[in-house]
Design a protein around this motif. Structure first.
Motif: not given
Length: 545
Positions: A328-342
């Motif tokens: 929600d904060r930054d959809s262009d942050l790779a670590a954000a989608w890494y967290a979702v994948g984890c």
């Protein structure tokens, strides 16, 4: 009076100078207040009114404002086009003089604009056009003003371009050159160490051998500052092995004692990375939580912070909430989608996890953790062939990391391909020979080849390496088990018995350890004891491959 002069368009030189200086003040204050549109507006007027050589500086300031507002094409056009109102009256060339022809900072800024527009070859050509000129400031020469050498920044930009063009070896050399020229260039350091462009051994040899003293010169303040830089870098280097871990810990203590940086997020990150490498996940999570309190969503620490949650089942809901917050904060942050994948991977939903790991690497192609996690999903599903392909991709991206090679070898071993497994595992050992897991896997290969003494040596070396990095003893129950079977094959039954007993001490429900003990007693003719241990096998649940 000033209004009248503007109407008549014949202002005396002194009044025009005063007017331009006032508008420059407006431009500079607007920049300080982050009013970039205002800065551009008045900067454009200053550039139009200025007819002296000062127009070159005004053009550079305006181009900088364009760059900061992501108007890269406008900035590039201004830097690379003739500036006629600043040209000499007797200029004979039709094209006039361009800012990039006379200013090294302007060439660097123009190259930055080209990179943002994906004009990589043009940017590289522009940077390479002045390589001989910038080499006069070598690694042993301090920066004249005490800042960061522009030559170092240019080499860093070359490295970024070369990475985008897939020239990893050339990029590595560019980053090495950037950091060698100026040890204060942290981004070059981060590319080499955080981007895994150097192996663990190369990291320590290179970073510890930088010219900290020479670049500080005779100034006492600069000498202390660069000593601080060396301590900071040391805490972030690879901590595989006891010696390196001790050196990193000693550097952290110096930062705590001399500079009171015990609550600095970047210093604590080095500690978190060390704890994660030792598999002390609860301790690591406590440190990363402190980092997040000190620096909200500290980007460099997010990967470790998220990864610890995968190993701590009770933090699964927290990981879910964190993933939502980051996206929600930054959809262009790779670590954000890494967290979702984890989160999906920890929940056993590997197909969904791979989709989000793929999104993470699409945003940051150098995101090593996401590449490896993507391959892990295939391995966890038992799809060894696809896992090997994914690990191979990670290996090409991160040639100086031993982990992709290690995981490829483990998958080949799982398939029973001993020759391919041995090749990959030896390749991993060439990068980092002292890795405990790598030694265990090479020991398994030796065992299946019938080389029992070699297997024993490797299993014992793996346990010794595990002690060096202070990992939890329970993590190495399988290695004790493997050592027991290697001793049994070598008919060294007493040592085998001790190894199996150690395995059961760490994992009381280990069925293969019970089987191993039963086989030893059976072989020695103690049938009652053998039957008793065989009967325990059926009630045990823990199995190792």
């Amino acid at each position: 009076m000033r209004a009248k002069l503007l109407e008549d368009d014949v202002a005396p030189t002194e009044d025009r100078r005063a007017l331009l200086d006032l508008m420059r003040l407006w431009r500079e204050d607007a920049m300080k207040h982050h009013l970039y549109e205002t800065a551009i507006f008045w900067g454009d007027k200053v550039l139009s009114l200025e007819t002296s050589a000062q127009a070159w500086t005004d053009a550079y300031h305006l181009a900088t404002a364009f760059f900061l507002t992501h108007r890269y094409a406008q900035a590039e056009h201004l830097l690379c086009s003739p500036l006629r109102n600043a040209a000499e009256e007797d200029e004979e060339e039709d094209d006039g003089v361009k800012l990039i022809d006379i200013s090294s900072p302007a060439r660097y800024l123009a190259a930055q604009c080209m990179v943002r527009q994906a004009k990589y070859h043009d940017a590289l050509d522009l940077l390479n056009s002045e390589r001989l000129e910038e080499e006069k400031y070598g690694p042993k020469v301090p920066c004249k003003d005490g800042g960061i050498k522009l030559a170092s920044s240019k080499w860093h930009l070359r490295g970024l371009i070369q990475l985008r063009l897939g020239k990893q070896a050339e990029a590595q050399q560019s980053f090495v050159r950037a950091l060698s020229l100026d040890v204060k260039n942290y981004e070059a350091f981060d590319q080499l160490v955080g981007g895994q462009l150097l192996s663990a051994r190369e990291q320590w040899e290179f970073v510890q051998g930088l010219e900290y003293v020479a670049q500080a010169g005779d100034d006492g303040l600069h000498q202390e500052a660069l000593q601080l830089v060396k301590f900071m870098y040391t805490t972030r280097l690879d901590k595989s092995g006891r010696v390196h871990a001790q050196q990193a810990a000693a550097a952290r203590r110096q930062l705590y004692r001399l500079y009171r940086l015990d609550n600095n997020a970047d210093v604590l990150l080095g500690l978190a990375e060390e704890l994660f490498a030792r598999q002390r996940y609860k301790d690591c999570h406590a440190v990363t939580l402190r980092i997040m309190d000190l620096s909200k969503d500290h980007e460099a620490a997010l990967t470790v912070h998220v990864s610890t949650m995968v190993y701590l089942d009770d933090l699964r809901p927290t990981l879910f909430l964190l993933a939502h917050h980051l996206t929600d904060r930054d959809s262009d942050l790779a670590a954000a989608w890494y967290a979702v994948g984890c989160w999906y991977m920890a929940s056993g939903r590997y197909s969904e996890a791979r989709r989000y790991f793929s999104k993470a690497v699409s945003l940051n192609p150098r995101y090593a953790a996401s590449w490896v996690a993507f391959a892990h999903c295939f391995a966890n599903e038992g799809e060894s062939d696809r896992a090997i392909v994914a690990y191979t991709t990670a290996e090409r991206m991160f040639t100086q990391s031993h982990l992709p090679k290690l995981f490829i070898g483990m998958e080949h071993l799982h398939q029973g391909n001993l020759v391919l497994a041995e090749t990959s595992l030896k390749g991993s050992a060439l990068v980092w020979e002292d890795d405990a897991l790598g030694r265990n896997e090479r020991g398994v290969v030796a065992y299946y080849k019938g080389e029992y003494q070699e297997a024993i040596n490797l299993f014992e070396a793996a346990l010794e390496a595990a002690d060096d990095v202070q990992m939890p003893a329970s993590s190495w129950a399988p290695t004790h088990l493997n050592l027991g079977f290697a001793y049994r094959r070598s008919e060294r039954y007493e040592k085998a018995r001790r190894a199996f007993m150690k395995t059961m001490e760490l994992d009381p429900e280990c069925g293969p350890a019970h089987t191993g003990l039963a086989m030893i007693y059976h072989r020695e003719g103690y049938l009652d004891e053998a039957v008793a241990w065989y009967e325990k096998v059926s009630s045990s649940s823990s199995l190792y491959l």
